[in-house]
Design a protein around this motif. Structure first.
Motif: not given
Length: 199
Positions: A110, A149-150, A147, A1-4, A153-154
């Motif tokens: 994103y 992501p880095p 969410p 899970m990505y941080p939010t 990744t976005q």
């Protein structure tokens, strides 16, 4: 899970201004972006309204910038698009809000895809008032978690989603062309049939 993070942590949202009909003029100087201009996946530049440069200068706080993300917040509340340079200068009108001042930790595209997601749509519906129209508020929107992501990744997510969208558009165009071709064949057949040319 990505941080939010909450949306208010990664960007700002600006409310709209209710320009009056008396403010409009036909100089085609500065566009007023109204709710029906903001469609899902595009800006509809149809029957545009304009105000003078003077009105624009007096209301610059409501001006739109290239690549701001606009969202319509009544009727289909999740209609979202990125504003193009070719329609500038422009001002926000009623029930159109803009996402801007994006933080470095989020890719604009994103965020755009997130705002077009079912998750965001469901959150909008959940926080809306269901009277005659679906309405929400900037305060509620800013509390929606995204969410995060880095950045690398976005950008990868954006690339894949853009490819899916392009393929979907290609298939849609092909389908529409086939429908048009079939309709032309049908009309040609009917014309010959009614003229007795098939006997």
């Amino acid at each position: 899970m990505y941080p939010t993070k909450k949306l208010w942590e990664v960007c700002e949202i600006q409310n709209w201004y209710a320009f009056k009909a008396i403010d409009y003029d036909d100089t085609e100087s500065v566009r007023i972006i109204r709710i029906w201009n903001v469609q899902k996946w595009f800006i509809l530049d149809k029957s545009p309204c304009f105000v003078s440069q003077k009105i624009f200068e007096e209301n610059k706080i409501f001006s739109i910038n290239e690549n701001d993300i606009l969202i319509s917040l009544t009727w289909d509340v999740w209609r979202v698009w990125i504003f193009p340079k070719k329609l500038l200068p422009a001002l926000l009108n009623q029930r159109v809000w803009r996402f801007f001042s994006f933080k470095k930790e989020i890719d604009t595209n994103y965020l755009f895809h997130f705002l077009n997601s079912n998750f965001f749509e469901e959150e909008i519906i959940r926080t809306s008032s269901w009277a005659a129209q679906k309405n929400t508020s900037t305060k509620k929107i800013l509390e929606i978690p995204i969410p995060l992501p880095p950045l690398s990744t976005q950008k990868l997510i954006v690339e894949k989603l853009d490819n899916i969208f392009a393929e979907n558009q290609k298939l849609k165009n092909l389908y529409q062309a086939q429908i048009k071709n079939l309709d032309e064949m049908k009309q040609s057949f009917l014309k010959k049939a009614f003229a007795g040319e098939l006997v």
